[in-house]
Design an enzyme around this catalytic site. Structure first.
Site, PDB file in Angstrom:
ATOM      1  N   ALA A  93       5.634 -10.367 -10.008  1.00 26.44           N
ATOM      2  CA  ALA A  93       6.288 -10.855  -8.359  1.00 26.44           C
ATOM      3  C   ALA A  93       7.097  -9.828  -7.711  1.00 26.44           C
ATOM      4  O   ALA A  93       7.272  -9.767  -7.100  1.00 26.44           O
ATOM      5  CB  ALA A  93       7.101 -12.077  -9.083  1.00 26.44           C
TER       6      ALA A  93
ATOM      7  N   VAL B 267      19.071 -20.856 -13.155  1.00 25.23           N
ATOM      8  CA  VAL B 267      20.032 -20.665 -13.363  1.00 25.23           C
ATOM      9  C   VAL B 267      21.049 -19.517 -14.126  1.00 25.23           C
ATOM     10  O   VAL B 267      22.541 -19.419 -13.745  1.00 25.23           O
ATOM     11  CB  VAL B 267      20.869 -21.865 -14.877  1.00 25.23           C
ATOM     12  CG1 VAL B 267      20.460 -22.832 -14.821  1.00 25.23           C
ATOM     13  CG2 VAL B 267      20.713 -20.727 -16.554  1.00 25.23           C
TER      14      VAL B 267
ATOM     15  N   CYS C 101      35.446 -35.014 -19.614  1.00 28.90           N
ATOM     16  CA  CYS C 101      36.781 -35.447 -18.985  1.00 28.90           C
ATOM     17  C   CYS C 101      36.561 -34.961 -17.135  1.00 28.90           C
ATOM     18  O   CYS C 101      36.920 -35.029 -16.292  1.00 28.90           O
ATOM     19  CB  CYS C 101      38.129 -34.826 -19.409  1.00 28.90           C
ATOM     20  SG  CYS C 101      38.076 -33.544 -18.639  1.00 28.90           S
TER      21      CYS C 101
ATOM     22  N   HIS D 246      17.676 -26.283 -11.784  1.00 28.66           N
ATOM     23  CA  HIS D 246      18.729 -27.349 -13.484  1.00 28.66           C
ATOM     24  C   HIS D 246      20.200 -26.442 -13.380  1.00 28.66           C
ATOM     25  O   HIS D 246      20.795 -26.229 -14.681  1.00 28.66           O
ATOM     26  CB  HIS D 246      17.430 -26.243 -14.248  1.00 28.66           C
ATOM     27  CG  HIS D 246      15.852 -26.836 -14.159  1.00 28.66           C
ATOM     28  ND1 HIS D 246      15.263 -25.783 -14.531  1.00 28.66           N
ATOM     29  CD2 HIS D 246      15.710 -27.771 -13.738  1.00 28.66           C
ATOM     30  CE1 HIS D 246      14.637 -27.104 -15.285  1.00 28.66           C
ATOM     31  NE2 HIS D 246      14.929 -28.202 -13.917  1.00 28.66           N
TER      32      HIS D 246
ATOM     33  N   ASN E 207       1.938 -15.196 -10.480  1.00 24.11           N
ATOM     34  CA  ASN E 207       1.915 -14.857 -12.239  1.00 24.11           C
ATOM     35  C   ASN E 207       1.234 -14.092 -12.289  1.00 24.11           C
ATOM     36  O   ASN E 207       0.322 -13.429 -12.135  1.00 24.11           O
ATOM     37  CB  ASN E 207       2.076 -16.821 -12.528  1.00 24.11           C
ATOM     38  CG  ASN E 207       2.583 -16.830 -13.975  1.00 24.11           C
ATOM     39  OD1 ASN E 207       2.866 -15.873 -14.729  1.00 24.11           O
ATOM     40  ND2 ASN E 207       3.306 -18.157 -13.645  1.00 24.11           N
TER      41      ASN E 207
ATOM     42  N   CYS F  75      41.118 -31.584 -22.419  1.00 23.98           N
ATOM     43  CA  CYS F  75      41.425 -32.518 -23.588  1.00 23.98           C
ATOM     44  C   CYS F  75      40.841 -31.281 -24.664  1.00 23.98           C
ATOM     45  O   CYS F  75      40.827 -31.946 -25.510  1.00 23.98           O
ATOM     46  CB  CYS F  75      40.106 -33.264 -22.944  1.00 23.98           C
ATOM     47  SG  CYS F  75      38.539 -33.117 -23.084  1.00 23.98           S
TER      48      CYS F  75
ATOM     49  N   GLU G 126       0.113 -15.078 -14.962  1.00 28.84           N
ATOM     50  CA  GLU G 126      -1.240 -15.584 -15.683  1.00 28.84           C
ATOM     51  C   GLU G 126      -1.462 -17.044 -14.798  1.00 28.84           C
ATOM     52  O   GLU G 126      -1.129 -17.265 -14.149  1.00 28.84           O
ATOM     53  CB  GLU G 126      -0.922 -15.735 -17.420  1.00 28.84           C
ATOM     54  CG  GLU G 126       0.238 -16.679 -17.799  1.00 28.84           C
ATOM     55  CD  GLU G 126       0.720 -16.598 -18.636  1.00 28.84           C
ATOM     56  OE1 GLU G 126       0.102 -15.436 -19.996  1.00 28.84           O
ATOM     57  OE2 GLU G 126       1.133 -17.497 -19.538  1.00 28.84           O
TER      58      GLU G 126
ATOM     59  N   CYS H  37      33.153 -30.373 -19.110  1.00 34.19           N
ATOM     60  CA  CYS H  37      33.481 -30.905 -20.106  1.00 34.19           C
ATOM     61  C   CYS H  37      33.156 -31.826 -19.665  1.00 34.19           C
ATOM     62  O   CYS H  37      33.078 -33.012 -18.748  1.00 34.19           O
ATOM     63  CB  CYS H  37      35.039 -30.882 -19.995  1.00 34.19           C
ATOM     64  SG  CYS H  37      35.546 -32.028 -21.590  1.00 34.19           S
TER      65      CYS H  37
HETATM   66  N1  APR Z   1       6.271 -12.010 -11.892  1.00 30.99           N
HETATM   67  C1  APR Z   1       5.716 -13.127 -12.275  1.00 30.99           C
HETATM   68  N2  APR Z   1       5.423 -14.181 -13.099  1.00 30.99           N
HETATM   69  C2  APR Z   1       5.864 -13.870 -14.487  1.00 30.99           C
HETATM   70  C3  APR Z   1       6.957 -12.464 -14.786  1.00 30.99           C
HETATM   71  C4  APR Z   1       6.480 -11.258 -13.757  1.00 30.99           C
HETATM   72  N3  APR Z   1       6.642 -10.791 -13.588  1.00 30.99           N
HETATM   73  N4  APR Z   1       7.074 -12.622 -16.105  1.00 30.99           N
HETATM   74  C5  APR Z   1       6.440 -13.997 -16.414  1.00 30.99           C
HETATM   75  N5  APR Z   1       5.988 -14.598 -15.807  1.00 30.99           N
HETATM   76  C6  APR Z   1       5.689 -15.865 -15.590  1.00 30.99           C
HETATM   77  C7  APR Z   1       5.217 -16.272 -17.144  1.00 30.99           C
HETATM   78  O1  APR Z   1       3.585 -16.359 -16.966  1.00 30.99           O
HETATM   79  C8  APR Z   1       4.936 -17.385 -16.308  1.00 30.99           C
HETATM   80  O2  APR Z   1       3.931 -18.542 -16.520  1.00 30.99           O
HETATM   81  O3  APR Z   1       6.528 -17.057 -15.642  1.00 30.99           O
HETATM   82  C9  APR Z   1       6.243 -18.081 -16.282  1.00 30.99           C
HETATM   83  C10 APR Z   1       7.309 -17.912 -16.939  1.00 30.99           C
HETATM   84  O4  APR Z   1       7.249 -19.550 -18.067  1.00 30.99           O
HETATM   85  P1  APR Z   1       8.672 -20.152 -18.725  1.00 30.99           P
HETATM   86  O5  APR Z   1       9.004 -19.754 -19.797  1.00 30.99           O
HETATM   87  O6  APR Z   1       8.329 -21.825 -19.278  1.00 30.99           O
HETATM   88  O7  APR Z   1       9.778 -20.376 -17.666  1.00 30.99           O
HETATM   89  P2  APR Z   1       9.740 -21.868 -16.827  1.00 30.99           P
HETATM   90  O8  APR Z   1       8.542 -22.198 -16.064  1.00 30.99           O
HETATM   91  O9  APR Z   1      10.562 -21.349 -15.460  1.00 30.99           O
HETATM   92  O10 APR Z   1      10.656 -22.931 -17.943  1.00 30.99           O
HETATM   93  C11 APR Z   1      11.193 -23.982 -16.652  1.00 30.99           C
HETATM   94  O11 APR Z   1      12.153 -25.179 -18.481  1.00 30.99           O
HETATM   95  O12 APR Z   1      12.875 -24.145 -20.660  1.00 30.99           O
HETATM   96  C12 APR Z   1      13.169 -25.200 -19.260  1.00 30.99           C
HETATM   97  O13 APR Z   1      15.367 -25.657 -17.825  1.00 30.99           O
HETATM   98  C13 APR Z   1      13.986 -24.447 -18.334  1.00 30.99           C
HETATM   99  O14 APR Z   1      14.052 -23.917 -15.874  1.00 30.99           O
HETATM  100  C14 APR Z   1      13.183 -24.386 -17.660  1.00 30.99           C
HETATM  101  C15 APR Z   1      12.208 -24.753 -17.805  1.00 30.99           C
END
Ligand code: APR
Length: 254
Positions: free
Chosen positions: A235, A105, A132, A121, A216, A153, A218, A129
């Site tokens: 990334a 976001v 309203c 999201h 990612n 409101c 991991e 609001c």
């Molecule tokens: N490069 C690539 N991946 C990364 C990096 C990076 N520099 N840093 C972190 N990550 C990976 C983490 O390993 C993890 O798998 O990004 C992922 C983040 O996961 P979350 O913290 O769960 O975030 P997200 O998947 O966006 O959550 C989804 O959950 O809480 C709600 O609305 C919120 O939009 C969010 C949704």
């Protein structure tokens, strides 16, 4: 060595793709200084999401929730797009990437120059609001020093983001699922893929014969199942290398 091979592999996949899309999560903004949610030290290690990010909690005690929201807004306001956001904008400019479906976001994809961004999201850019329907830019309110109230409101305003227990914006849902059905390549970047229905997007694309590639730090639940391969690493380092490899390929082909 494997990471470099997969970077070259993704560059080839992108060069052959007819319609590539990206699904991004909080991980793509970590290198911009915005903590993610579920990694060690992430936001949900300090705030219980069912207490602080559920719509029932907001309705019950909006002033308490604003203690967390204030922190997130302050971090987002200080953040700038990183090289991962910029690389996706470049792929769009090259005519390779059709859209970015983001769970974030923070508005950083648009700030990096991406034009086709589906905010699955919602967005922190506006406050709404619940009583309203009033809606205005967050920047019009001093959210760091006061809880923003509706000028019509008097109710406490809420960021126009999807809390747990709220529906995904209908337009975003429709557009994102349409993109997923028509894509032949999906980059799943920086998401743990645990939150439904965003986490369904890679599966929908896969069911329509798309290749799914994760970037990612991991493995996730998609790795080795829905995802064809994972490029493990930040990334912000991987995506610029993919773009430069792709440009080399294109120059070689032209
Ligand atoms: N490069 C690539 N991946 C990364 C990096 C990076 N520099 N840093 C972190 N990550 C990976 C983490 O390993 C993890 O798998 O990004 C992922 C983040 O996961 P979350 O913290 O769960 O975030 P997200 O998947 O966006 O959550 C989804 O959950 O809480 C709600 O609305 C919120 O939009 C969010 C949704």
């Amino acid at each position: 060595m494997e990471q470099n091979d997969n970077i070259t592999r993704l560059a080839h996949d992108l060069s052959r793709s007819r319609k590539a899309i990206a699904l991004t999560g909080a991980g793509i903004s970590v290198e911009s200084g915005i903590p993610d949610f579920r990694s060690a030290g992430g936001l949900w290690s300090r705030y219980d999401p069912m207490e602080y990010a559920h719509i029932d909690g907001f309705r019950r005690d909006p002033v308490k929730i604003w203690n967390m929201l204030r922190e997130i807004i302050q971090v987002i306001e200080g953040a700038r797009p990183n090289s991962a956001h910029k690389a996706l904008a470049e792929l769009e400019r090259m005519g390779i990437l059709s859209s970015v479906i983001t769970q974030n976001v923070d508005g950083l994809h648009q700030a990096a120059g991406s034009r086709r961004v589906i905010e699955f999201h919602g967005t922190n850019r506006f406050l709404v609001c619940l009583s309203c329907g009033f809606r205005a830019e967050t920047a019009a309110f001093d959210t760091q020093n006061e809880v923003p109230r509706c000028p019509s409101c008097g109710a406490v305003l809420k960021p126009d983001v999807v809390f747990f227990g709220e529906p995904i914006p209908a337009d975003a849902m429709r557009e994102a699922f349409e993109e997923a059905r028509r894509a032949d390549l999906v980059l799943v970047i920086g998401t743990s893929a645990v939150v439904f229905p965003a986490s369904d997007i890679p599966s929908i694309a896969k069911e329509h014969s798309a290749r799914v590639v994760e970037i990612n730090l991991e493995e996730t639940s998609l790795t080795g199942t829905i995802a064809d391969y994972l490029i493990k690493g930040p990334a912000g380092q991987i995506l610029p290398q993919v773009v430069s490899t792709l440009k080399t390929l294109r120059n070689g082909e032209s």
